[in-house]
Design a protein around this motif. Structure first.
Motif, mmCIF file in Angstrom:
data_model
loop_
_atom_site.group_PDB
_atom_site.id
_atom_site.type_symbol
_atom_site.label_atom_id
_atom_site.label_comp_id
_atom_site.label_asym_id
_atom_site.label_seq_id
_atom_site.Cartn_x
_atom_site.Cartn_y
_atom_site.Cartn_z
ATOM 1 N N ALA A 74 8.173 -47.455 -57.423
ATOM 2 C CA ALA A 74 7.908 -45.760 -57.192
ATOM 3 C C ALA A 74 7.530 -44.630 -58.590
ATOM 4 N N THR A 75 6.564 -44.292 -58.445
ATOM 5 C CA THR A 75 6.272 -43.160 -59.189
ATOM 6 C C THR A 75 6.900 -41.064 -57.677
ATOM 7 N N PRO A 76 6.741 -40.365 -58.685
ATOM 8 C CA PRO A 76 6.563 -39.334 -57.788
ATOM 9 C C PRO A 76 5.828 -39.229 -57.088
ATOM 10 N N ASN A 77 4.718 -39.707 -57.323
ATOM 11 C CA ASN A 77 3.079 -39.610 -56.010
ATOM 12 C C ASN A 77 3.397 -40.338 -55.400
ATOM 13 N N ASP A 78 4.148 -41.530 -55.041
ATOM 14 C CA ASP A 78 4.690 -42.273 -54.070
ATOM 15 C C ASP A 78 5.143 -41.709 -53.500
ATOM 16 N N VAL A 79 6.105 -41.301 -54.233
ATOM 17 C CA VAL A 79 7.372 -40.534 -52.557
ATOM 18 C C VAL A 79 6.817 -39.796 -52.096
ATOM 19 N N ARG A 80 6.112 -38.722 -52.543
ATOM 20 C CA ARG A 80 5.592 -37.208 -51.835
ATOM 21 C C ARG A 80 4.574 -38.233 -50.998
ATOM 22 N N SER A 81 3.626 -38.588 -51.513
ATOM 23 C CA SER A 81 2.783 -39.688 -49.625
ATOM 24 C C SER A 81 3.294 -40.966 -49.244
ATOM 25 N N ARG A 82 4.311 -40.862 -49.285
ATOM 26 C CA ARG A 82 5.780 -41.256 -47.982
ATOM 27 C C ARG A 82 6.438 -40.771 -46.776
#
Length: 80
Positions: free
Chosen positions: A56-64
């Motif tokens: 997971a990247t920061p964008n993956d975490v933020r998007s979920r």
């Protein structure tokens, strides 16, 4: 638990490239805070990696991220 994976949150105060790399030390926690209701939780390494995955990247975490208390999406901050 404290927060549920769903929709985008704003920004990562402390950036990281991959969640697994940022959380190599088992004492490190992923902190989540809702800007709407100020609800704050901390996820241990195992929980964060189980939900978001090692790659997971920061964008993956933020998007979920979605607040587990008020249900607000798009206003949850996450940092390590």
């Amino acid at each position: 638990m404290g927060a549920r994976a769903v929709a985008p949150g704003p920004s990562m105060p402390r950036s990281f490239y991959l969640l697994a790399h940022a959380m190599e030390d088992p004492r490190v926690v992923l902190r989540l805070k809702c800007d709407a209701c100020r609800h704050e939780v901390a996820w241990k390494r195992e929980q964060a990696l189980a939900v978001f995955g090692h790659g997971a990247t920061p964008n993956d975490v933020r998007s979920r991220i979605k607040c587990g208390r008020c249900g607000e999406t798009g206003r949850v901050q996450a940092w390590i």
